[in-house]
Design a protein around this motif. Structure first.
Motif, PDB file in Angstrom:
ATOM      1  N   ASP A 181       0.831  -1.204   0.000  1.00  0.00           N
ATOM      2  CA  ASP A 181       0.000   0.000   0.000  1.00  0.00           C
ATOM      3  C   ASP A 181       0.869   1.260   0.000  1.00  0.00           C
ATOM      4  O   ASP A 181       0.399   2.341   0.317  1.00  0.00           O
ATOM      5  CB  ASP A 181      -0.917  -0.025   1.227  1.00  0.00           C
ATOM      6  CG  ASP A 181      -2.164   0.809   1.032  1.00  0.00           C
ATOM      7  OD1 ASP A 181      -2.513   1.095  -0.132  1.00  0.00           O
ATOM      8  OD2 ASP A 181      -2.787   1.184   2.039  1.00  0.00           O
ATOM      9  N   ASP A 182       2.162   1.113  -0.362  1.00  0.00           N
ATOM     10  CA  ASP A 182       3.072   2.264  -0.360  1.00  0.00           C
ATOM     11  C   ASP A 182       2.620   3.320  -1.361  1.00  0.00           C
ATOM     12  O   ASP A 182       2.091   3.000  -2.421  1.00  0.00           O
ATOM     13  CB  ASP A 182       4.502   1.842  -0.720  1.00  0.00           C
ATOM     14  CG  ASP A 182       5.212   1.139   0.412  1.00  0.00           C
ATOM     15  OD1 ASP A 182       4.674   1.092   1.534  1.00  0.00           O
ATOM     16  OD2 ASP A 182       6.325   0.630   0.164  1.00  0.00           O
ATOM     17  N   SER A 183       2.899   4.561  -1.040  1.00  0.00           N
ATOM     18  CA  SER A 183       2.655   5.658  -1.980  1.00  0.00           C
ATOM     19  C   SER A 183       3.815   5.725  -2.970  1.00  0.00           C
ATOM     20  O   SER A 183       4.871   5.107  -2.772  1.00  0.00           O
ATOM     21  CB  SER A 183       2.564   6.981  -1.217  1.00  0.00           C
ATOM     22  OG  SER A 183       3.825   7.290  -0.646  1.00  0.00           O
ATOM     23  N   LEU A 184       3.632   6.499  -4.021  1.00  0.00           N
ATOM     24  CA  LEU A 184       4.717   6.714  -4.976  1.00  0.00           C
ATOM     25  C   LEU A 184       5.916   7.360  -4.272  1.00  0.00           C
ATOM     26  O   LEU A 184       7.066   6.997  -4.518  1.00  0.00           O
ATOM     27  CB  LEU A 184       4.252   7.594  -6.132  1.00  0.00           C
ATOM     28  CG  LEU A 184       3.130   7.028  -7.003  1.00  0.00           C
ATOM     29  CD1 LEU A 184       2.697   8.049  -8.044  1.00  0.00           C
ATOM     30  CD2 LEU A 184       3.538   5.725  -7.653  1.00  0.00           C
ATOM     31  N   GLU A 185       5.639   8.297  -3.379  1.00  0.00           N
ATOM     32  CA  GLU A 185       6.696   9.010  -2.670  1.00  0.00           C
ATOM     33  C   GLU A 185       7.511   8.074  -1.771  1.00  0.00           C
ATOM     34  O   GLU A 185       8.742   8.135  -1.762  1.00  0.00           O
ATOM     35  CB  GLU A 185       6.108  10.164  -1.854  1.00  0.00           C
ATOM     36  CG  GLU A 185       5.474  11.252  -2.696  1.00  0.00           C
ATOM     37  CD  GLU A 185       4.085  10.903  -3.250  1.00  0.00           C
ATOM     38  OE1 GLU A 185       3.657  11.590  -4.187  1.00  0.00           O
ATOM     39  OE2 GLU A 185       3.451   9.941  -2.773  1.00  0.00           O
ATOM     40  N   VAL A 186       6.835   7.228  -1.039  1.00  0.00           N
ATOM     41  CA  VAL A 186       7.536   6.261  -0.183  1.00  0.00           C
ATOM     42  C   VAL A 186       8.371   5.323  -1.045  1.00  0.00           C
ATOM     43  O   VAL A 186       9.521   4.998  -0.709  1.00  0.00           O
ATOM     44  CB  VAL A 186       6.530   5.470   0.686  1.00  0.00           C
ATOM     45  CG1 VAL A 186       7.165   4.243   1.308  1.00  0.00           C
ATOM     46  CG2 VAL A 186       5.940   6.370   1.759  1.00  0.00           C
TER      47      VAL A 186
END
Length: 173
Positions: free
Chosen positions: A68-73
């Protein structure tokens, strides 16, 4: 990995990477290009054991968006894992997203590649390369991108990405 619709919308379905690649599910990756104050882009040489494009030169840092990571992470993780560089995604600029497909006998890759650029003067000798993924790094002036868009021999064949990144860098120079 999170599964996406063909239109790029995230779903609530998650599958292991091997199944995603086997089944041809749409998923997401991040590509982070590092450019220095001399207008040079940092390229990494992929491991000879890489699943895709072994031994070829590629984008500074890249990887799948996992869980469920974001693009930023994902950007921050890949830069730290592959090169040992700790940076905030807030310092990176999103440039564009490409929708690409690659089919081999054992792989059906359908992916949304989110392309970012970050300005950093980095000494290659101080990088901590992820040994199982990256074998070398080198700086090359961004002017070479258009020749790579026409003939990517020795580099991962990202012809549209090279052309669009070149156009962006020329327009902002």
């Amino acid at each position: 990995m999170r599964i996406y619709t063909a239109g790029g919308e995230p779903t609530e379905t998650f599958k292991p990477r091997a199944e995603v690649h086997r089944d041809g599910d749409w998923h997401a990756t991040v590509h982070l290009w590092v450019i220095n104050s001399s207008g040079e882009l940092l390229f990494q040489k992929r491991s000879s054991h890489a699943e895709l494009h072994p031994g070829l030169w590629d984008v500074s840092a890249a990887g799948h968006v996992v869980g469920d990571d974001s693009l930023e992470v994902s950007l921050e993780r890949e830069l730290l894992e592959e090169l040992g560089v700790n940076a905030s995604a807030r310092d990176a600029a999103w440039l564009f997203t490409l929708q690409t497909q690659l089919h081999t006998e054992s792989l059906h890759e359908r992916v949304f590649q989110h392309i970012y650029l970050i300005h950093r003067d980095i000494d290659c000798g101080e990088l901590r390369l992820q040994q199982d993924e990256v074998t070398a790094v080198a700086w090359h002036h961004h002017a070479m991108l258009m020749s790579l868009a026409e003939d990517p021999t020795g580099y991962v064949p990202r012809t549209e990405e090279y052309a669009r990144l070149s156009a962006y860098l020329q327009a902002t120079a």
